[in-house]
Write a protein that holds these residues in place. Structure first.
Motif, PDB file in Angstrom:
ATOM      1  N   ARG A   1       0.811  -1.213   0.000  1.00 34.17           N
ATOM      2  CA  ARG A   1       0.000   0.000   0.000  1.00 34.17           C
ATOM      3  C   ARG A   1       0.849   1.269   0.000  1.00 34.17           C
ATOM      4  N   ASP A   2       2.008   1.226   0.668  1.00 32.50           N
ATOM      5  CA  ASP A   2       2.778   2.450   0.861  1.00 32.50           C
ATOM      6  C   ASP A   2       4.219   2.103   1.204  1.00 32.50           C
ATOM      7  N   VAL A   3       5.070   3.126   1.196  1.00 35.63           N
ATOM      8  CA  VAL A   3       6.456   2.973   1.612  1.00 35.63           C
ATOM      9  C   VAL A   3       6.635   3.647   2.976  1.00 35.63           C
ATOM     10  N   ILE A   4       7.425   3.035   3.840  1.00 34.70           N
ATOM     11  CA  ILE A   4       7.736   3.642   5.134  1.00 34.70           C
ATOM     12  C   ILE A   4       8.971   4.535   4.994  1.00 34.70           C
ATOM     13  N   ARG A   5      10.010   4.016   4.366  1.00 35.46           N
ATOM     14  CA  ARG A   5      11.213   4.812   4.119  1.00 35.46           C
ATOM     15  C   ARG A   5      12.005   4.171   2.985  1.00 35.46           C
ATOM     16  N   VAL A   6      12.928   4.930   2.443  1.00 31.60           N
ATOM     17  CA  VAL A   6      13.841   4.388   1.450  1.00 31.60           C
ATOM     18  C   VAL A   6      15.221   4.229   2.088  1.00 31.60           C
ATOM     19  N   THR A   7      16.025   3.335   1.524  1.00 32.56           N
ATOM     20  CA  THR A   7      17.373   3.112   2.022  1.00 32.56           C
ATOM     21  C   THR A   7      18.376   3.340   0.899  1.00 32.56           C
ATOM     22  N   LEU A   8      19.593   3.708   1.269  1.00 33.28           N
ATOM     23  CA  LEU A   8      20.652   4.017   0.317  1.00 33.28           C
ATOM     24  C   LEU A   8      21.905   3.212   0.654  1.00 33.28           C
ATOM     25  N   ARG A   9      22.811   3.176  -0.298  1.00 34.24           N
ATOM     26  CA  ARG A   9      24.151   2.622  -0.080  1.00 34.24           C
ATOM     27  C   ARG A   9      24.139   1.168   0.375  1.00 34.24           C
TER      28      ARG A   9
ATOM     29  N   GLU B   1      24.286   3.964 -16.354  1.00 42.25           N
ATOM     30  CA  GLU B   1      24.506   4.238 -14.931  1.00 42.25           C
ATOM     31  C   GLU B   1      25.978   4.458 -14.655  1.00 42.25           C
ATOM     32  N   ASN B   2      26.261   4.977 -13.475  1.00 38.67           N
ATOM     33  CA  ASN B   2      27.652   5.182 -13.033  1.00 38.67           C
ATOM     34  C   ASN B   2      27.765   4.774 -11.572  1.00 38.67           C
ATOM     35  N   CYS B   3      27.341   3.547 -11.282  1.00 38.88           N
ATOM     36  CA  CYS B   3      27.201   3.091  -9.902  1.00 38.88           C
ATOM     37  C   CYS B   3      28.141   1.947  -9.566  1.00 38.88           C
ATOM     38  N   ASN B   4      28.433   1.851  -8.285  1.00 35.23           N
ATOM     39  CA  ASN B   4      29.145   0.710  -7.734  1.00 35.23           C
ATOM     40  C   ASN B   4      28.090  -0.243  -7.168  1.00 35.23           C
ATOM     41  N   GLU B   5      27.956  -1.422  -7.784  1.00 38.23           N
ATOM     42  CA  GLU B   5      26.896  -2.355  -7.390  1.00 38.23           C
ATOM     43  C   GLU B   5      26.990  -2.784  -5.926  1.00 38.23           C
ATOM     44  N   LYS B   6      28.197  -2.733  -5.356  1.00 40.16           N
ATOM     45  CA  LYS B   6      28.391  -3.212  -3.980  1.00 40.16           C
ATOM     46  C   LYS B   6      28.042  -2.163  -2.932  1.00 40.16           C
ATOM     47  N   THR B   7      28.034  -0.878  -3.315  1.00 34.70           N
ATOM     48  CA  THR B   7      27.865   0.166  -2.293  1.00 34.70           C
ATOM     49  C   THR B   7      26.758   1.161  -2.591  1.00 34.70           C
ATOM     50  N   GLU B   8      26.112   1.101  -3.762  1.00 35.44           N
ATOM     51  CA  GLU B   8      25.138   2.130  -4.113  1.00 35.44           C
ATOM     52  C   GLU B   8      23.777   1.565  -4.506  1.00 35.44           C
ATOM     53  N   SER B   9      23.363   0.481  -3.868  1.00 34.25           N
ATOM     54  CA  SER B   9      22.063  -0.109  -4.171  1.00 34.25           C
ATOM     55  C   SER B   9      20.938   0.658  -3.470  1.00 34.25           C
ATOM     56  N   ALA B  10      19.868   0.925  -4.201  1.00 30.01           N
ATOM     57  CA  ALA B  10      18.687   1.575  -3.636  1.00 30.01           C
ATOM     58  C   ALA B  10      17.767   0.531  -3.013  1.00 30.01           C
ATOM     59  N   GLY B  11      17.148   0.906  -1.905  1.00 29.59           N
ATOM     60  CA  GLY B  11      16.257  -0.030  -1.228  1.00 29.59           C
ATOM     61  C   GLY B  11      15.007   0.629  -0.686  1.00 29.59           C
ATOM     62  N   VAL B  12      14.093  -0.187  -0.184  1.00 27.47           N
ATOM     63  CA  VAL B  12      12.850   0.311   0.399  1.00 27.47           C
ATOM     64  C   VAL B  12      12.461  -0.517   1.616  1.00 27.47           C
ATOM     65  N   VAL B  13      11.687   0.110   2.476  1.00 32.54           N
ATOM     66  CA  VAL B  13      10.953  -0.595   3.524  1.00 32.54           C
ATOM     67  C   VAL B  13       9.493  -0.262   3.279  1.00 32.54           C
ATOM     68  N   CYS B  14       8.733  -1.255   2.807  1.00 33.94           N
ATOM     69  CA  CYS B  14       7.334  -1.028   2.451  1.00 33.94           C
ATOM     70  C   CYS B  14       6.426  -1.287   3.644  1.00 33.94           C
ATOM     71  N   LEU B  15       5.252  -0.686   3.614  1.00 37.26           N
ATOM     72  CA  LEU B  15       4.267  -0.879   4.675  1.00 37.26           C
ATOM     73  C   LEU B  15       3.591  -2.227   4.477  1.00 37.26           C
TER      74      LEU B  15
END
Length: 369
Positions: A39-47, A84-98
């Motif tokens: 239904r919703d996201v609580i927060r996003v995560t980085l790195r 992209e210009n990302c480091n797969e080991k340290t720059e993954s985007a994430g979520v905590v969903c409701l």
């Protein structure tokens, strides 16, 4: 760990890959959780915050710019697959969903996963209000967010956040914060937390923030954010906009406010600001070029808007951060442009797609030849 949280991966071209955390924010997280069926996201995560998750071997998406209304991440603007210009080991985007199947008890009155607890309302015309104050310009902040009214947790709350709220409400500035108990106890749930505004946003939801899990908030109503605003409210009637000194799709940008037409100061004027002006005028594809030279200037028009700072997604120029020169001087600021003679912002709009606007006398609602 729950299935409702983790680093985000997308399946494209028969292969799973990650999403880079560059520009990753709560609006992107809303779309990701919606696509996952939450239904919703609580927060996003980085790195690469979820260390237990195996790092991606490749990154499919980067620099996502979701509005929060899309159904899928690939519907959001982004540079393209594997650009992209990302480091797969340290720059993954994430979520905590409701995850509404998780059952908690809390002091805001939510218990369990009863859907009636989270009934949504029809969105009102105004999505922010001050409650409990002795005068309209002060009180406890409540916002209409994700279909219901809620308070703002004061964790990290500061004057930059307060300034954005006051301007969104139509006031010129924030005077001070105030003790929560001064405005009584709220009867609506806590909606958002960890608000981090830069101070120039046009809306509190344009700032960085986290949603609150209504079943398990870590913020109580003794921590509701408050504000005391100052200055006369900006009139709530829509400000008109037109182009002058050129033709229907190019010219000096002028706004009509408080009974007079006036120009926009060229200082700080950029392509994002011009895109918003053109779309407000009906040119859906935004601006082709920006005039910073005062090519369309005139000496008989006063400057009515300065320090415009748009993100480029706003519907109207008046939704962006801006200052009215006379009010800026009254509160210790300065006028960036004394007059419009060579100092007025201009634009040439793209004419490929045009939508009629009603009630606007000029430019004409006919698409130019």
């Amino acid at each position: 760990a729950f299935p409702s949280e983790g680093n985000v991966e997308v399946f494209h071209n028969n292969r799973w890959g990650g999403v880079c955390d560059d520009l990753w924010d709560i609006k992107d997280g809303i779309v990701a959780c919606r696509q996952l069926g939450y239904r919703d996201v609580i927060r996003v995560t980085l790195r690469n915050a979820v260390r237990s998750q195996k790092p991606n071997e490749l990154t499919w998406m980067d620099d996502l710019k979701c509005s929060g209304k899309e159904d899928r991440l690939e519907s959001c603007p982004f540079p393209g697959w594997k650009k992209e210009n990302c480091n797969e080991k340290t720059e993954s985007a994430g979520v905590v969903c409701l995850n509404e199947s998780q059952v908690f008890m809390n002091e805001t009155g939510y218990s369990g996963n009863d859907e009636t607890d989270l009934d949504t309302e029809e969105e009102p015309n105004e999505t922010i209000r001050l409650v409990g104050g002795g005068v309209p310009s002060e009180g406890r902040i409540e916002i209409f967010h994700n279909g219901r009214w809620g308070t703002v947790c004061d964790d990290g709350w500061d004057m930059n956040d307060a300034k954005v709220v006051c301007r969104q409400l139509g006031y010129s500035n924030a005077r001070s914060l105030a003790p929560t108990k001064q405005f009584g106890r709220s009867t609506v749930p806590v909606a958002i937390v960890n608000v981090k505004c830069k101070g120039k946003e046009g809306n509190i939801t344009d700032c960085s923030f986290d949603n609150v899990n209504p079943y398990n908030p870590h913020c109580s109503h003794s921590e509701d954010a408050t504000v005391k605003c100052e200055g006369e409210p900006v009139p709530d009637n829509p400000w008109e906009i037109r182009l002058a000194g050129g033709n229907p799709f190019q010219g000096r940008v002028e706004i009509f406010v408080e009974g007079a037409w006036g120009a926009v100061c060229v200082v700080g004027w950029n392509h994002a600001d011009a895109d918003v002006a053109c779309r407000e005028l009906g040119y859906v594809d935004g601006a082709a070029t920006v005039d910073l030279t005062g090519h369309f200037h005139t000496s008989d028009v006063q400057i009515l808007m300065q320090n415009v700072s748009c993100k480029g997604r706003e519907a109207r120029l008046s939704d962006c951060y801006f200052e009215i020169p006379a009010r800026a001087r009254a509160y210790g600021g300065s006028a960036q442009c004394r007059n419009s003679n060579g100092n007025s912002a201009g634009v040439t709009c793209k004419t490929s797609t045009f939508q009629n606007r009603t009630g606007v006398p000029w430019p004409t609602t006919k698409k130019p030849n």
